[in-house]
Design a protein around this motif. Structure first.
Motif, PDB file in Angstrom:
ATOM      1  N   ASN A   1     -30.461 -43.522  25.873  1.00 40.04           N
ATOM      2  CA  ASN A   1     -31.538 -42.707  25.564  1.00 40.04           C
ATOM      3  C   ASN A   1     -31.450 -41.470  24.713  1.00 40.04           C
ATOM      4  OD1 ASN A   1     -32.869 -43.906  27.760  1.00 40.04           O
ATOM      5  ND2 ASN A   1     -32.222 -42.669  29.228  1.00 40.04           N
ATOM      6  N   LEU A   2     -30.025 -40.946  24.574  1.00 40.80           N
ATOM      7  CA  LEU A   2     -29.806 -40.000  23.514  1.00 40.80           C
ATOM      8  C   LEU A   2     -30.100 -40.368  22.052  1.00 40.80           C
ATOM      9  CD1 LEU A   2     -26.560 -38.037  24.656  1.00 40.80           C
ATOM     10  CD2 LEU A   2     -28.886 -37.108  24.724  1.00 40.80           C
TER      11      LEU A   2
ATOM     12  N   GLN B   1     -22.531 -47.813  34.049  1.00 38.54           N
ATOM     13  CA  GLN B   1     -23.730 -48.082  33.227  1.00 38.54           C
ATOM     14  C   GLN B   1     -24.908 -46.780  33.396  1.00 38.54           C
ATOM     15  OE1 GLN B   1     -24.595 -50.873  31.993  1.00 38.54           O
ATOM     16  NE2 GLN B   1     -26.463 -50.179  31.232  1.00 38.54           N
ATOM     17  N   GLU B   2     -24.743 -45.889  34.098  1.00 41.19           N
ATOM     18  CA  GLU B   2     -25.444 -44.806  34.136  1.00 41.19           C
ATOM     19  C   GLU B   2     -25.012 -43.954  32.780  1.00 41.19           C
ATOM     20  OE1 GLU B   2     -25.144 -42.113  37.455  1.00 41.19           O
ATOM     21  OE2 GLU B   2     -25.513 -43.657  38.750  1.00 41.19           O
ATOM     22  N   ALA B   3     -23.662 -44.091  32.374  1.00 41.82           N
ATOM     23  CA  ALA B   3     -23.230 -43.371  31.166  1.00 41.82           C
ATOM     24  C   ALA B   3     -23.790 -44.046  29.992  1.00 41.82           C
ATOM     25  CB  ALA B   3     -21.816 -43.289  31.123  1.00 41.82           C
ATOM     26  N   ILE B   4     -23.982 -45.388  29.942  1.00 38.99           N
ATOM     27  CA  ILE B   4     -24.265 -46.186  28.718  1.00 38.99           C
ATOM     28  C   ILE B   4     -25.979 -46.020  28.656  1.00 38.99           C
ATOM     29  CG2 ILE B   4     -24.926 -48.670  28.011  1.00 38.99           C
ATOM     30  CD1 ILE B   4     -22.377 -49.211  29.667  1.00 38.99           C
ATOM     31  N   ASP B   5     -26.529 -45.935  29.829  1.00 38.00           N
ATOM     32  CA  ASP B   5     -28.247 -45.585  29.718  1.00 38.00           C
ATOM     33  C   ASP B   5     -28.175 -44.149  29.237  1.00 38.00           C
ATOM     34  OD1 ASP B   5     -28.694 -48.207  30.594  1.00 38.00           O
ATOM     35  OD2 ASP B   5     -28.891 -47.522  32.556  1.00 38.00           O
TER      36      ASP B   5
ATOM     37  N   ASN C   1     -20.621 -36.230  34.730  1.00 36.89           N
ATOM     38  CA  ASN C   1     -20.356 -34.890  34.458  1.00 36.89           C
ATOM     39  C   ASN C   1     -19.594 -34.674  33.170  1.00 36.89           C
ATOM     40  OD1 ASN C   1     -21.851 -33.583  36.462  1.00 36.89           O
ATOM     41  ND2 ASN C   1     -19.757 -33.359  37.808  1.00 36.89           N
ATOM     42  N   GLU C   2     -18.565 -35.508  32.930  1.00 38.87           N
ATOM     43  CA  GLU C   2     -18.013 -35.435  31.997  1.00 38.87           C
ATOM     44  C   GLU C   2     -18.530 -35.862  30.651  1.00 38.87           C
ATOM     45  OE1 GLU C   2     -14.627 -34.558  31.567  1.00 38.87           O
ATOM     46  OE2 GLU C   2     -14.655 -33.890  33.610  1.00 38.87           O
ATOM     47  N   VAL C   3     -19.421 -36.777  30.699  1.00 39.23           N
ATOM     48  CA  VAL C   3     -20.093 -37.217  29.501  1.00 39.23           C
ATOM     49  C   VAL C   3     -21.246 -36.268  29.040  1.00 39.23           C
ATOM     50  CG1 VAL C   3     -22.046 -38.914  28.754  1.00 39.23           C
ATOM     51  CG2 VAL C   3     -19.723 -39.877  30.266  1.00 39.23           C
ATOM     52  N   LYS C   4     -21.858 -35.783  30.164  1.00 42.31           N
ATOM     53  CA  LYS C   4     -23.034 -34.683  29.836  1.00 42.31           C
ATOM     54  C   LYS C   4     -22.310 -33.401  29.151  1.00 42.31           C
ATOM     55  CE  LYS C   4     -26.576 -35.767  33.311  1.00 42.31           C
ATOM     56  NZ  LYS C   4     -27.179 -35.285  34.498  1.00 42.31           N
ATOM     57  N   ALA C   5     -21.093 -33.057  29.538  1.00 39.73           N
ATOM     58  CA  ALA C   5     -20.608 -31.798  28.871  1.00 39.73           C
ATOM     59  C   ALA C   5     -20.479 -32.171  27.265  1.00 39.73           C
ATOM     60  CB  ALA C   5     -18.970 -31.747  29.311  1.00 39.73           C
ATOM     61  N   LEU C   6     -20.480 -33.333  26.968  1.00 40.37           N
ATOM     62  CA  LEU C   6     -20.128 -33.986  25.348  1.00 40.37           C
ATOM     63  C   LEU C   6     -21.476 -34.210  24.766  1.00 40.37           C
ATOM     64  CD1 LEU C   6     -17.075 -36.440  25.948  1.00 40.37           C
ATOM     65  CD2 LEU C   6     -17.161 -34.044  25.213  1.00 40.37           C
TER      66      LEU C   6
ATOM     67  N   LEU D   1     -15.674 -42.814  12.011  1.00 39.28           N
ATOM     68  CA  LEU D   1     -16.428 -42.672  13.296  1.00 39.28           C
ATOM     69  C   LEU D   1     -15.492 -41.551  14.171  1.00 39.28           C
ATOM     70  CD1 LEU D   1     -17.568 -46.207  14.281  1.00 39.28           C
ATOM     71  CD2 LEU D   1     -18.766 -44.411  13.068  1.00 39.28           C
ATOM     72  N   LEU D   2     -15.767 -40.849  15.075  1.00 40.15           N
ATOM     73  CA  LEU D   2     -15.230 -40.398  15.947  1.00 40.15           C
ATOM     74  C   LEU D   2     -15.632 -40.675  17.435  1.00 40.15           C
ATOM     75  CD1 LEU D   2     -13.426 -37.804  16.744  1.00 40.15           C
ATOM     76  CD2 LEU D   2     -15.442 -36.310  17.147  1.00 40.15           C
ATOM     77  N   ILE D   3     -14.674 -41.455  18.165  1.00 35.96           N
ATOM     78  CA  ILE D   3     -14.980 -41.578  19.552  1.00 35.96           C
ATOM     79  C   ILE D   3     -14.299 -40.524  20.601  1.00 35.96           C
ATOM     80  CG2 ILE D   3     -14.687 -43.469  21.157  1.00 35.96           C
ATOM     81  CD1 ILE D   3     -14.143 -45.273  18.709  1.00 35.96           C
ATOM     82  N   LEU D   4     -15.263 -40.033  21.387  1.00 31.89           N
ATOM     83  CA  LEU D   4     -14.684 -38.992  22.353  1.00 31.89           C
ATOM     84  C   LEU D   4     -14.458 -39.672  23.760  1.00 31.89           C
ATOM     85  CD1 LEU D   4     -17.245 -36.150  21.613  1.00 31.89           C
ATOM     86  CD2 LEU D   4     -14.660 -36.562  20.804  1.00 31.89           C
ATOM     87  N   ASP D   5     -13.227 -39.770  24.170  1.00 32.13           N
ATOM     88  CA  ASP D   5     -12.683 -40.333  25.452  1.00 32.13           C
ATOM     89  C   ASP D   5     -12.631 -39.413  26.486  1.00 32.13           C
ATOM     90  OD1 ASP D   5     -10.627 -42.980  26.192  1.00 32.13           O
ATOM     91  OD2 ASP D   5     -10.170 -41.142  27.210  1.00 32.13           O
ATOM     92  N   VAL D   6     -13.124 -39.872  27.552  1.00 29.49           N
ATOM     93  CA  VAL D   6     -13.152 -39.092  28.703  1.00 29.49           C
ATOM     94  C   VAL D   6     -12.361 -39.841  29.847  1.00 29.49           C
ATOM     95  CG1 VAL D   6     -15.261 -37.892  28.554  1.00 29.49           C
ATOM     96  CG2 VAL D   6     -15.136 -40.223  29.692  1.00 29.49           C
ATOM     97  N   GLN D   7     -11.312 -38.866  30.417  1.00 35.08           N
ATOM     98  CA  GLN D   7     -10.378 -39.524  31.266  1.00 35.08           C
ATOM     99  C   GLN D   7     -10.669 -39.146  32.780  1.00 35.08           C
ATOM    100  OE1 GLN D   7      -6.264 -38.409  30.244  1.00 35.08           O
ATOM    101  NE2 GLN D   7      -6.223 -40.137  28.525  1.00 35.08           N
ATOM    102  N   LEU D   8     -11.421 -38.347  33.174  1.00 39.42           N
ATOM    103  CA  LEU D   8     -12.390 -38.251  34.482  1.00 39.42           C
ATOM    104  C   LEU D   8     -11.650 -37.567  35.544  1.00 39.42           C
ATOM    105  CD1 LEU D   8     -13.885 -41.727  34.627  1.00 39.42           C
ATOM    106  CD2 LEU D   8     -15.040 -39.674  33.594  1.00 39.42           C
ATOM    107  N   GLY D   9     -10.405 -37.730  36.067  1.00 37.01           N
ATOM    108  CA  GLY D   9      -9.878 -37.177  37.043  1.00 37.01           C
ATOM    109  C   GLY D   9     -10.579 -37.359  38.277  1.00 37.01           C
TER     110      GLY D   9
END
Length: 367
Positions: free
Chosen positions: A271-272, A263-267, A220-225, A206-214
């Motif tokens: 949906n994806l 939770q917004e990111a989880i949802d 915004n960070e999740v949608k970029a991926l 698996l590949l897990i993409l980790d976002v650190q946000l700043g």
């Protein structure tokens, strides 16, 4: 990544040294990742409202040998009796779930995700830095060899739940300078993400993409991926402690997130998966102190997403166990995760010690 031990009930660990900036330029992500082609459908089928069937998972657990013994056989009667005591540190010493069970008490998993029957063992970091994880210490080939060896140790120890290898790549790196967008975060190049996506695919990992946000928002960070999250073997992790307000600097100021934003990111990921016929996903939420995540009860799994609350931070093993008890055992959402630091833990906990935790971590990541 340097972290300092905090006194008090919230274990832990404050990140202090971040990657100040990667050497490569951020690459425009305009090349579509490889994906399975969809077959032509009739007009009637196009008009149907039901989602298309999910594609098959592309990972493969590392199977134990025939000689592997059940988990409980690796511990003495004394060890079995003392396990809750060593973790609870004066709190309730009764186990919430039987030894080895990963699903937290009172929770369910309605997905067909990888944690239903397996454990995930991951290596965390960034290929451009040796200071924030093991990914920067080895070539991709050497990394996979070591990752598979570490993963196999868990399969041998708990053959009823064989482990899947995973690469946790930091896809956006928090930094102490504003950067081009002013968000105090540096995006990992598309070239690097695609290289490790291909490496994972070639090795049934698996590949897990980790976002650190700043100072940027989670969404915004999740949608970029998004184009990567549409790949069958790609999942998401959120490093909550790196999310700071305007006027604050990651690594100097302790970050914070609201559970509703998580939770917004989880949802979104759910949906994806549903809309694109993808295998069910995993979202890992990193934490090392209660004050970092407010409104945690808002964080919930979905029919398409398994949620891991990962206990982060390095330090003394007894404090790490206590932190897991406080942040995972005492605040159940679905699955628990546990991070191990090869060079900074005192001492480095063995897989046997990690799986003593209550509940047993479904996700173990190494830095």
């Amino acid at each position: 990544m340097k972290k300092l031990i905090m006194a008090g009930a919230s274990l832990a660990v404050i990140p202090a040294l971040l990657l100040a900036g990667c050497s490569q330029e951020a690459t425009t992500q305009d090349q579509e990742p490889k994906s399975k082609e969809k077959s032509e459908v009739s007009s009637d089928e196009q008009a149907a409202t039901s989602p298309e069937p999910a594609s098959q998972p592309s990972y493969q657990a590392i199977e134990p040998t025939e000689a592997a013994q059940p988990l409980e056989s690796h511990y003495s009667e004394t060890q079995l009796a003392e396990m809750p005591i060593t973790e609870a540190h004066g709190d309730d010493t009764k186990r919430s779930v039987p030894l080895g069970q990963t699903l937290e008490k009172g929770t369910e998993d309605e997905t067909d995700g990888p944690l239903q029957k397996n454990r995930i063992v991951s290596y965390y970091g960034h290929p451009s830095s040796t200071s924030i994880g093991i990914l920067g210490e080895y070539s991709p080939e050497e990394l996979m060899e070591k990752l598979k060896e570490q993963t196999k140790a868990y399969s041998e120890l708990d053959p009823e739940r064989p482990a899947i290898p995973a690469i946790e790549l930091i896809a956006s790196v928090a930094q102490r300078t504003p950067g081009d967008e002013g968000h105090y975060v540096h995006p990992t190049s598309a070239e690097d993400i695609e290289k490790y996506a291909e490496l994972a695919e070639e090795n049934d990992a698996l590949l897990i993409l980790d976002v650190q946000l700043g100072q940027d928002s989670i969404m915004n960070e999740v949608k970029a991926l998004e184009k990567y999250l549409k790949m069958p073997n790609v999942h998401l992790a959120i490093d909550t402690e790196f999310h700071v307000k305007e006027g604050q600097i990651p690594g100097e100021d302790l970050g914070h997130v609201d559970g509703e934003k998580v939770q917004e990111a989880i949802d979104y990921v759910s949906n994806l998966a549903s809309e694109n016929g993808l295998p069910d996903k995993v979202v890992i939420v990193h934490q090392f102190a209660d004050i970092i995540i407010s409104n945690k009860e808002a964080i919930q799994p979905t029919e398409n997403v398994e949620v891991v609350l990962n206990n982060d931070g390095h330090g003394i093993a007894a404090l790490k166990r206590s932190g897991y008890h406080q942040l995972v055992h005492n605040q159940p959402i679905q699955y628990g995760g546990f991070k191990v630091f090869y060079q900074k833990d005192e001492p480095v906990m063995t897989p046997e010690e990690v799986l003593e935790l209550d509940p047993a971590p479904a996700f173990v990541n190494y830095q």
